[in-house]
Design an enzyme around this catalytic site. Structure first.
Site, PDB file in Angstrom:
ATOM      1  N   ASP A 174      -1.502   3.207   7.074  1.00 61.18           N
ATOM      2  CA  ASP A 174      -1.611   4.411   6.252  1.00 61.18           C
ATOM      3  C   ASP A 174      -1.179   5.647   7.041  1.00 61.18           C
ATOM      4  OD1 ASP A 174      -2.648   2.930   4.088  1.00 61.18           O
ATOM      5  OD2 ASP A 174      -4.664   3.042   4.945  1.00 61.18           O
ATOM      6  N   HIS A 201      -8.627   1.735   2.612  1.00 59.43           N
ATOM      7  CA  HIS A 201      -7.269   1.198   2.781  1.00 59.43           C
ATOM      8  C   HIS A 201      -6.713   0.642   1.469  1.00 59.43           C
ATOM      9  CE1 HIS A 201      -3.811  -0.379   4.854  1.00 59.43           C
ATOM     10  NE2 HIS A 201      -4.106  -1.632   4.599  1.00 59.43           N
TER      11      HIS A 201
END
Length: 338
Positions: A174, A201
């Site tokens: 990310d 996530h």
């Protein structure tokens, strides 16, 4: 406070130490799911590190072939491959265990759709790690990480070997994506861009703190929305682009290796102030697990940092993060407790 100097230093550390160093090699790393779409390229990148003395590759199929292939590469780590009945042997003496095992996401699927299959896989592998190398650092890549990392934690609690500093949900991708997308949007050198990403996530639980981007840049309201949504949905972008042929395997392999190199560097004291955003046991919010910048050290998660000063946009987005993240975490915990 955040990843600024830590990750910049870590990037230099990864490149210099992993590709050209003659530093002492005394770390055994297991990759569980080593024959898969993430496992193979991840193992390839790890094989290039002189900080690793041995790669222990496990999967239910093809692992001896993957190990044989990698063993021909002219880099120091020894490589051994194990099939299903060799799981315990693969884990003995490991310092770091990385888990990318599981089924990939396909078009139309959410990470939550993967839960039933991947939850069982992570539970089995975590039980084996708790049994054979309970003090190893456990790095969970298998999606949905918001649930699978809590599954691993509950398994370790049941086994009586739980140490929250040694279990990580790998959310590095990310931050990698956030750095890349911001650099592209602003015409910056991506090597110098740092964007902390907090929360979880998947989807709305991914919260890039664009107001804390380094170097400092400004974003219009439209840019904030577009960049945040792209970072949150980047996995789906890859799934759709591959038209059913896979998910984000290569970028995840890079991000997973980056996290492992950071962790090993911190464990062995090869660099100071190594900070990565990662999903860990946390008291930053009401969620028992939460991703923020974390200083890594010899014992694992040495210091869990907070989120710093949030913008109004980020405060509002955080309100979207928490209900979904809490639901994901409870689902994982209940899977083991049932």
């Amino acid at each position: 406070m955040f990843c600024r100097a830590g990750i910049n230093g870590c990037r230099r550390f990864i490149l210099s130490r992993s590709l050209s160093s003659t530093a002492q090699r005394n770390v055994k790393v297991a990759v569980l799911g080593a024959s898969g779409g993430i496992g193979q390229p991840l193992s390839l990148v790890l094989k290039q590190s002189p900080l690793i003395s041995e790669l222990s590759l496990y999967d239910i199929v093809l692992t001896p072939g993957v190990a044989a292939d990698l063993s021909h590469i002219e880099t120091p780590p020894k490589v051994n491959g194990y099939l299903e009945d060799g799981l315990d042997e693969a884990l003995k003496g490991c310092d770091v265990v990385v888990v990318p095992a599981g089924v990939p996401r396909k078009p139309g699927m959410t990470r939550d759709d993967l839960f039933n299959t991947n939850a069982s896989i992570v539970q089995k592998l975590a039980e084996a790690a708790a049994r054979n190398c309970p003090k190893a650092m456990l790095c969970i890549i298998t999606n949905p990480v918001n649930s699978t990392m809590p599954i691993a934690s509950e398994v370790y609690k049941k086994a009586g070997v739980y140490d929250p500093k040694r279990i990580f949900g790998v959310t590095t991708l990310d931050a990698v994506r956030a750095n890349t997308f911001v650099a592209e949007a602003k015409g910056l050198d991506v090597r110098n861009v740092q964007v902390p990403v907090v929360g979880g996530h998947s989807g709305v639980t991914i919260l890039p703190l664009l107001s804390q981007t380094q170097p400092s840049v400004s974003f219009s309201d439209e840019e904030l929305v577009q960049l945040t949504e792209r970072i949150q949905n980047a996995g789906t972008e890859v799934v759709n682009a591959k038209a059913g042929a896979g998910s984000a395997t290569l970028s995840m392999a890079y991000a997973g290796a980056r996290f492992v190199f950071s962790l090993i560097g911190a464990m062995k004291g090869h660099a100071k102030n190594i900070v990565e955003c990662t999903f860990v046991k946390s008291e930053v919010t009401e969620a028992p697990y939460f991703a923020t910048p974390v200083k890594l050290g010899p014992s694992g998660a040495e210091q869990v940092h907070g989120m710093g000063q949030l913008s109004k946009f980020e405060e509002d987005k955080l309100k979207e993060v928490m209900p979904e993240l809490m639901k994901n975490i409870v689902k994982g915990e209940n899977f083991v407790k049932k």
